[in-house]
Design a protein around this motif. Structure first.
Motif, mmCIF file in Angstrom:
data_model
loop_
_atom_site.group_PDB
_atom_site.id
_atom_site.type_symbol
_atom_site.label_atom_id
_atom_site.label_comp_id
_atom_site.label_asym_id
_atom_site.label_seq_id
_atom_site.Cartn_x
_atom_site.Cartn_y
_atom_site.Cartn_z
ATOM 1 N N GLY A 317 0.600 -1.432 0.061
ATOM 2 C CA GLY A 317 -0.396 0.492 -0.216
ATOM 3 C C GLY A 317 0.511 1.155 0.112
ATOM 4 N N VAL A 318 0.326 2.708 -0.787
ATOM 5 C CA VAL A 318 1.395 3.870 -0.168
ATOM 6 C C VAL A 318 0.236 4.263 0.248
ATOM 7 N N MET A 319 1.026 5.432 1.264
ATOM 8 C CA MET A 319 0.032 6.093 1.751
ATOM 9 C C MET A 319 0.077 7.810 1.588
ATOM 10 N N ASP A 320 -0.963 8.736 0.394
ATOM 11 C CA ASP A 320 0.320 9.563 0.433
ATOM 12 C C ASP A 320 -0.895 10.632 0.922
ATOM 13 N N ARG A 321 0.238 11.447 1.033
ATOM 14 C CA ARG A 321 -1.304 12.499 1.999
ATOM 15 C C ARG A 321 -1.083 14.318 0.822
ATOM 16 N N SER A 322 -1.541 13.778 -0.592
ATOM 17 C CA SER A 322 -1.851 14.708 -1.612
ATOM 18 C C SER A 322 -3.039 14.212 -2.943
ATOM 19 N N PRO A 323 -3.598 14.352 -3.115
ATOM 20 C CA PRO A 323 -5.076 13.183 -4.002
ATOM 21 C C PRO A 323 -4.174 12.921 -5.082
ATOM 22 N N GLY A 324 -3.444 14.072 -6.550
ATOM 23 C CA GLY A 324 -3.196 13.498 -7.614
ATOM 24 C C GLY A 324 -4.050 13.433 -8.299
ATOM 25 N N TYR A 325 -4.761 14.962 -8.734
ATOM 26 C CA TYR A 325 -6.742 14.843 -9.416
ATOM 27 C C TYR A 325 -6.063 14.287 -10.732
ATOM 28 N N GLY A 326 -6.942 13.182 -10.745
ATOM 29 C CA GLY A 326 -7.052 12.585 -12.554
ATOM 30 C C GLY A 326 -6.852 11.629 -12.674
ATOM 31 N N PRO A 344 0.462 -6.425 -6.548
ATOM 32 C CA PRO A 344 -0.451 -5.280 -6.025
ATOM 33 C C PRO A 344 -0.400 -4.680 -5.320
ATOM 34 N N VAL A 345 -0.620 -3.657 -5.841
ATOM 35 C CA VAL A 345 -0.484 -2.238 -4.944
ATOM 36 C C VAL A 345 -1.938 -1.341 -4.669
ATOM 37 N N GLN A 346 -2.326 -0.792 -3.597
ATOM 38 C CA GLN A 346 -3.108 0.102 -3.254
ATOM 39 C C GLN A 346 -2.644 1.648 -3.018
ATOM 40 N N GLY A 347 -3.331 2.152 -3.727
ATOM 41 C CA GLY A 347 -3.338 3.550 -3.647
ATOM 42 C C GLY A 347 -4.485 3.919 -2.594
ATOM 43 N N PHE A 348 -3.544 4.959 -1.319
ATOM 44 C CA PHE A 348 -4.467 5.514 -1.114
ATOM 45 C C PHE A 348 -4.162 6.800 0.071
ATOM 46 N N ILE A 349 -5.105 7.760 -0.344
ATOM 47 C CA ILE A 349 -4.920 9.331 0.755
ATOM 48 C C ILE A 349 -5.116 9.905 1.805
ATOM 49 N N ALA A 350 -4.371 10.253 2.964
ATOM 50 C CA ALA A 350 -4.950 10.458 3.643
ATOM 51 C C ALA A 350 -3.826 11.976 4.135
ATOM 52 N N GLY A 351 -4.748 11.974 5.478
ATOM 53 C CA GLY A 351 -4.229 13.920 6.231
ATOM 54 C C GLY A 351 -4.145 14.366 5.533
ATOM 55 N N LEU A 352 -4.847 14.422 4.416
ATOM 56 C CA LEU A 352 -4.974 16.386 3.766
ATOM 57 C C LEU A 352 -5.520 17.666 5.059
ATOM 58 N N GLY A 353 -4.939 18.576 4.464
ATOM 59 C CA GLY A 353 -5.447 19.942 5.068
ATOM 60 C C GLY A 353 -5.246 19.511 6.432
ATOM 61 N N ASP A 356 -5.119 14.393 11.207
ATOM 62 C CA ASP A 356 -4.018 13.289 11.251
ATOM 63 C C ASP A 356 -4.303 12.231 10.744
ATOM 64 N N ILE A 357 -3.160 11.827 10.828
ATOM 65 C CA ILE A 357 -2.954 10.121 9.418
ATOM 66 C C ILE A 357 -2.361 8.961 11.291
ATOM 67 N N SER A 358 -3.647 8.828 11.653
ATOM 68 C CA SER A 358 -3.872 8.666 13.432
ATOM 69 C C SER A 358 -3.336 6.660 13.103
ATOM 70 N N PRO A 359 -3.155 6.254 14.414
ATOM 71 C CA PRO A 359 -2.516 5.207 14.304
ATOM 72 C C PRO A 359 -3.881 3.855 13.468
ATOM 73 N N ALA A 360 -5.105 4.329 14.245
ATOM 74 C CA ALA A 360 -6.673 4.119 13.381
ATOM 75 C C ALA A 360 -6.420 4.084 11.526
ATOM 76 N N THR A 361 -5.731 4.891 11.556
ATOM 77 C CA THR A 361 -5.539 5.127 10.094
ATOM 78 C C THR A 361 -5.237 3.991 9.446
#
Length: 394
Positions: A317-326, A344-353, A356-361
């Motif tokens: 998985g990859v946790m991105d802090r940027s949306p990368g529209y399009g 298999p590589v799952q893209g995730f987006i979190a932590g915008l604005g 907090d990217i918490s342990p739960a995330t």
């Protein structure tokens, strides 16, 4: 010899520029970077930094001054964030194309709109293909150390490219931490005085710089930059190895944490990496084989090292802090998918604005990887259920 002090990430960035002996400072304040500009001004007033401090009217002017100053043969210092970096965009290309190895702390903050003062990586990601090296710090200590490593790499005659040292706004910029500040003699031994290897401003040796370039030469000059980037990983690794010899702290293009027997690994960038490692320790205690791969160098992207580190891992998985529209997934995930073709590589987006990217995330993201619920499209893993109705105009 080092002194251990409590400073935040902005303080660490200021110390890095002071120790590098910048001779010209041109900076414009912007939240959350302003304390760097203010601290550098304090250093000049207090006689701790022998530099000319130029009060400029914008970030565009700040970068113009830094380029001109460094072309005279001295190091120039500046720093910025968010829309300030966006305002610099035109002249960031001048620094890169003229091969001016400026090192600039970028305190990561969201771009508009919606307006936000808080952290994500949209500002730096918008500049990822502009010809600047990009290093990302996990801690205040890394901020200081990576600035010195960035100078050593950027100024190498084989590279001659500017560099951003990125630190997460507020999460790093305003959080105090114990930081070892090396003494000046040790830094001088590691980082020799700056020497121009390319364009320069000298009345006794006048030349045109950034003049109109004909088609017959344009592609070749761009190719020169590409060659510099191609050589950057080896030079960066050598600078990191020498840094360890002098200062004792170990750095690499990436850091694999608990990846050796991991069944699922998440790739991270910046301050979220500490939370990811903590989460991995918690999940390992529950018998789940998970790991983290932290990228320190995003530009150059360490493709071969990423490929080797993730070769034995079943799902990534990859946790991105940027949306990368399009795009199908966000910027870092796009790079990792390209390297791990067929895995298999799952893209995730979190932590915008600043969210907090918490342990739960991370727990939620690892659960998706371990159960094989992989999708081609990106997963906005921390989005709220009412996303499509907030501020709805009826």
């Amino acid at each position: 010899m080092s002194t251990r002090v409590m400073i935040d990430g902005n303080g660490a960035a200021s110390e890095g520029l002071r120790l590098a002996k910048v001779r010209v400072v041109s900076a414009y304040p912007i939240t959350p970077q302003s304390p760097i500009s203010e601290k550098l001004a304090d250093f000049v007033v207090q006689g701790k930094l022998d530099a000319k401090y130029i009060r400029v009217e914008s970030e565009h002017s700040a970068m113009c001054c830094a380029i001109g100053a460094q072309l005279t043969g001295v190091r120039a210092g500046t720093a910025t964030s968010s829309v300030g970096l966006a305002l610099m965009h035109e002249v960031l290309g001048v620094a890169a194309g003229c091969r001016v190895p400026i090192v600039m702390p970028v305190v990561n903050r969201s771009l508009v709109s919606p307006w936000s003062l808080w952290c994500d990586h949209q500002d730096a990601m918008a500049e990822r293909d502009g010809g600047w090296l990009q290093l990302y710090a996990e801690s205040a200590q890394e901020v200081l150390d990576l600035i010195l490593i960035a100078y050593r790499t950027a100024e190498d005659a084989r590279i001659q490219l500017p560099a951003m040292v990125c630190l997460d706004g507020f999460f790093l910029s305003h959080m105090s931490d114990a930081v070892y500040v090396p003494d000046q003699a040790a830094v001088d031994a590691y980082l020799p005085p700056y020497v121009c290897h390319n364009f320069h401003l000298d009345p006794n040796d006048p030349m045109f710089i950034n003049n109109l370039t004909p088609t017959a030469e344009y592609t070749e000059m761009r190719y020169q930059q590409a060659v510099g980037f191609n050589q950057a990983p080896a030079v960066l690794l050598a600078a990191m190895a020498d840094f360890k010899r002098v200062f004792g702290r170990d750095y690499s293009l990436l850091e694999a944490y608990q990846c050796d027997d991991a069944e699922a690994v998440i790739v991270t960038l910046g301050s979220m990496s500490g939370t990811a490692k903590y989460t991995v320790d918690q999940l390992r205690g529950q018998g789940k084989k998970v790991g983290v791969l932290k990228l320190t160098s995003y530009r150059p992207f360490p493709a071969e090292q990423v490929k080797q580190a993730l070769a034995p891992v079943a799902v990534v998985g990859v946790m991105d802090r940027s949306p990368g529209y399009g795009a199908q997934v966000a910027p870092v995930a796009t790079e990792v998918r390209a390297v791990l073709s067929g895995k298999p590589v799952q893209g995730f987006i979190a932590g915008l604005g600043g969210r907090d990217i918490s342990p739960a995330t991370f727990v939620k993201a690892f659960a998706k990887l371990l159960t094989g619920e992989i999708t081609a499209d990106v997963d906005w893993v921390d989005v709220k259920e009412n996303a499509l109705t907030i501020r709805e105009v009826k």
